[in-house]
Design a protein around this motif. Structure first.
Motif, mmCIF file in Angstrom:
data_model
loop_
_atom_site.group_PDB
_atom_site.id
_atom_site.type_symbol
_atom_site.label_atom_id
_atom_site.label_comp_id
_atom_site.label_asym_id
_atom_site.label_seq_id
_atom_site.Cartn_x
_atom_site.Cartn_y
_atom_site.Cartn_z
ATOM 1 N N ALA A 100 50.791 -24.337 2.338
ATOM 2 C CA ALA A 100 50.818 -25.726 2.780
ATOM 3 C C ALA A 100 50.135 -25.874 4.136
ATOM 4 O O ALA A 100 49.419 -26.846 4.381
ATOM 5 C CB ALA A 100 52.259 -26.221 2.870
ATOM 6 N N GLN A 101 50.332 -24.897 5.017
ATOM 7 C CA GLN A 101 49.725 -24.988 6.337
ATOM 8 C C GLN A 101 48.206 -24.899 6.265
ATOM 9 O O GLN A 101 47.497 -25.499 7.066
ATOM 10 C CB GLN A 101 50.274 -23.883 7.238
ATOM 11 N N ALA A 102 47.674 -24.138 5.311
ATOM 12 C CA ALA A 102 46.218 -24.038 5.176
ATOM 13 C C ALA A 102 45.614 -25.399 4.869
ATOM 14 O O ALA A 102 44.536 -25.744 5.366
ATOM 15 C CB ALA A 102 45.867 -23.044 4.066
ATOM 16 N N VAL A 103 46.310 -26.188 4.060
ATOM 17 C CA VAL A 103 45.840 -27.539 3.769
ATOM 18 C C VAL A 103 45.952 -28.414 5.002
ATOM 19 O O VAL A 103 45.043 -29.166 5.353
ATOM 20 C CB VAL A 103 46.663 -28.151 2.603
ATOM 21 N N LEU A 104 47.085 -28.310 5.693
ATOM 22 C CA LEU A 104 47.286 -29.125 6.889
ATOM 23 C C LEU A 104 46.264 -28.807 7.972
ATOM 24 O O LEU A 104 45.799 -29.692 8.679
ATOM 25 C CB LEU A 104 48.688 -28.894 7.445
ATOM 26 N N ALA A 105 45.906 -27.541 8.096
ATOM 27 C CA ALA A 105 44.977 -27.138 9.153
ATOM 28 C C ALA A 105 43.633 -27.840 9.020
ATOM 29 O O ALA A 105 42.941 -28.061 10.011
ATOM 30 C CB ALA A 105 44.776 -25.630 9.122
ATOM 31 N N GLU A 106 43.263 -28.189 7.812
ATOM 32 C CA GLU A 106 41.998 -28.881 7.597
ATOM 33 C C GLU A 106 42.084 -30.341 7.999
ATOM 34 O O GLU A 106 41.075 -30.994 8.211
ATOM 35 C CB GLU A 106 41.593 -28.782 6.125
ATOM 36 N N GLU A 107 43.306 -30.880 8.066
ATOM 37 C CA GLU A 107 43.473 -32.306 8.313
ATOM 38 C C GLU A 107 43.974 -32.620 9.722
ATOM 39 O O GLU A 107 43.787 -33.716 10.221
ATOM 40 C CB GLU A 107 44.474 -32.886 7.300
ATOM 41 N N VAL A 108 44.627 -31.666 10.353
ATOM 42 C CA VAL A 108 45.283 -31.930 11.620
ATOM 43 C C VAL A 108 44.542 -31.248 12.766
ATOM 44 O O VAL A 108 44.311 -30.058 12.728
ATOM 45 C CB VAL A 108 46.743 -31.436 11.598
ATOM 46 N N SER A 109 44.178 -32.023 13.752
ATOM 47 C CA SER A 109 43.550 -31.482 14.947
ATOM 48 C C SER A 109 44.627 -31.065 15.925
ATOM 49 O O SER A 109 45.554 -31.820 16.199
ATOM 50 C CB SER A 109 42.657 -32.550 15.585
ATOM 51 N N ARG A 110 44.531 -29.843 16.438
ATOM 52 C CA ARG A 110 45.489 -29.403 17.446
ATOM 53 C C ARG A 110 45.425 -30.311 18.663
ATOM 54 O O ARG A 110 46.434 -30.621 19.295
ATOM 55 C CB ARG A 110 45.187 -27.949 17.840
ATOM 56 N N VAL A 111 44.210 -30.765 18.999
ATOM 57 C CA VAL A 111 44.066 -31.678 20.134
ATOM 58 C C VAL A 111 44.835 -32.964 19.870
ATOM 59 O O VAL A 111 45.534 -33.494 20.736
ATOM 60 C CB VAL A 111 42.579 -31.985 20.390
ATOM 61 N N LEU A 112 44.724 -33.476 18.644
ATOM 62 C CA LEU A 112 45.420 -34.706 18.307
ATOM 63 C C LEU A 112 46.923 -34.500 18.310
ATOM 64 O O LEU A 112 47.681 -35.347 18.790
ATOM 65 C CB LEU A 112 44.960 -35.222 16.941
ATOM 66 N N LEU A 113 47.385 -33.368 17.792
ATOM 67 C CA LEU A 113 48.824 -33.093 17.798
ATOM 68 C C LEU A 113 49.355 -33.038 19.232
ATOM 69 O O LEU A 113 50.430 -33.550 19.529
ATOM 70 C CB LEU A 113 49.116 -31.773 17.083
ATOM 71 N N ASN A 114 48.600 -32.413 20.114
ATOM 72 C CA ASN A 114 49.023 -32.359 21.511
ATOM 73 C C ASN A 114 49.073 -33.757 22.111
ATOM 74 O O ASN A 114 49.950 -34.079 22.916
ATOM 75 C CB ASN A 114 48.088 -31.463 22.324
ATOM 76 N N ALA A 115 48.113 -34.603 21.726
ATOM 77 C CA ALA A 115 48.106 -35.980 22.217
ATOM 78 C C ALA A 115 49.314 -36.748 21.697
ATOM 79 O O ALA A 115 49.910 -37.548 22.423
ATOM 80 C CB ALA A 115 46.812 -36.680 21.795
ATOM 81 N N LEU A 116 49.705 -36.481 20.458
ATOM 82 C CA LEU A 116 50.876 -37.156 19.891
ATOM 83 C C LEU A 116 52.137 -36.818 20.665
ATOM 84 O O LEU A 116 53.092 -37.588 20.690
ATOM 85 C CB LEU A 116 51.050 -36.773 18.421
ATOM 86 N N ASP A 117 52.161 -35.641 21.309
ATOM 87 C CA ASP A 117 53.343 -35.234 22.074
ATOM 88 C C ASP A 117 53.633 -36.188 23.227
ATOM 89 O O ASP A 117 54.757 -36.237 23.724
ATOM 90 C CB ASP A 117 53.151 -33.822 22.639
ATOM 91 N N SER A 118 52.637 -36.931 23.677
ATOM 92 C CA SER A 118 52.837 -37.828 24.813
ATOM 93 C C SER A 118 53.475 -39.144 24.406
ATOM 94 O O SER A 118 53.872 -39.935 25.262
ATOM 95 C CB SER A 118 51.490 -38.104 25.501
ATOM 96 N N LEU A 119 53.578 -39.407 23.103
ATOM 97 C CA LEU A 119 54.150 -40.661 22.628
ATOM 98 C C LEU A 119 55.675 -40.580 22.599
ATOM 99 O O LEU A 119 56.254 -39.504 22.503
ATOM 100 C CB LEU A 119 53.637 -40.974 21.221
#
Length: 311
Positions: A100-119
């Motif tokens: 499942a993570q292999a699929v997610l890795a193609e769709e999720v940017s680590r940069v974007l996930l880090n940005a989501l942490d600020s919300l």
């Protein structure tokens, strides 16, 4: 298990993957996501047979349950007042569910996930459920536990926050030039040029509002974003693409015949497009399709400067 409870294996696996994706986007941690999904199923089987029998949409019930658990985790003090937490030692980079993570890795940017942490937890949940998974507004409101208008405002605040994080102060002339170059690359169907104008970790969001068959998840990566834009803007004699002021900065407007079909905002970082926001929701385009007001005889106002070109 009663025969009436039997579910095809494909549906079971798809349901579990959906829950993992939702929880991973909300938490940004694969191990936590796995734990939340497990807890959601434990709560499902903790119900009596009669209680489960009254649930007509198990997948929705599980998603709502998982979302509520995620909101509780995001609100914990260890994550700080904004929902962010220190993940230098806690964030799991080797998830139990590698497939499942292999699929997610193609769709999720680590940069974007880090940005989501600020919300804030509510902003993150509203944004993820609305923009990432394209859930209906009433579903988002039910999971977040807020009224629909408030959830819409939470998602808007999240978008503005993400844009501010990715976009640095860009001179208007640079924004205008880059937007016009993006338009020309789309008109010419020049994938190589378009890709070169995007940040390597660029992300595109498509807001169809459930009213048009738009992409329901963000597209990540310069090549994938370029492909999705060129597919959306495929050459057609009745379609035009022009530059136009969008939210105070030069963006793109797509018209089919004379009807505005899409409005595209471009967020710039380090002289490249970092984020693309494509609004296809007809409800949000109503103001763009209002008949122009007739100016007073003493008015000398003119139309916004825009490029011209058919696709």
């Amino acid at each position: 298990m009663d025969d009436a409870d039997a579910v095809p294996v494909a549906e079971l696996l798809d349901e579990r993957r959906h829950l993992l994706e939702v929880t991973y986007w909300m938490l940004g941690d694969s191990r936590e996501a796995e734990n939340v999904v497990g807890e959601s199923y434990r709560r499902w089987y903790g119900l009596s047979d009669a209680e489960r029998g009254r649930i007509t949409a198990p997948r929705y019930w599980l998603t709502k349950t998982a979302g509520g658990i995620c909101l509780g985790l995001l609100a914990r003090p260890r994550r700080g007042v904004t929902g962010r937490r220190d993940r230098t030692s806690e964030r799991s980079t080797e998830p139990p569910d590698v497939g499942a993570q292999a699929v997610l890795a193609e769709e999720v940017s680590r940069v974007l996930l880090n940005a989501l942490d600020s919300l804030s937890p509510a902003e993150r949940a509203a944004f993820v459920l609305n923009d990432v998974f394209g859930m209906a507004s009433d579903t988002v409101a039910d999971i977040v536990g807020r009224p629909e208008p408030e959830c819409a405002e939470l998602a808007d605040r999240a978008r503005r926050s993400l844009r501010m994080q990715r976009s640095r102060s860009t001179p208007p002339d640079e924004q205008d030039l880059l937007a016009r170059t993006v338009r020309q690359a789309c008109v010419d169907e020049d994938a190589e040029l378009l890709e070169s104008l995007l940040c390597p970790d660029a992300t595109a969001f498509f807001d169809g509002g459930g009213k048009v068959r738009a992409l329901s998840r963000p597209v990540h990566g310069s090549r994938q974003v370029a492909h999705s834009l060129l597919t959306l803007l495929a050459r057609h004699p009745r379609t035009t693409l022009t530059t136009h002021s969008v939210n105070g900065r030069t963006g793109l407007v797509v018209r089919y015949d004379r009807q505005v079909a899409a409005v595209i905002s471009l967020d710039i970082a380090e002289h490249h497009v970092a984020q693309v926001w494509v609004v296809l929701n007809p409800d949000k385009l109503r103001s763009w399709n209002q008949p122009p007001t007739i100016p007073d005889s003493g008015s000398h106002g003119g139309p916004s400067r825009q490029g011209d070109g058919s696709l």
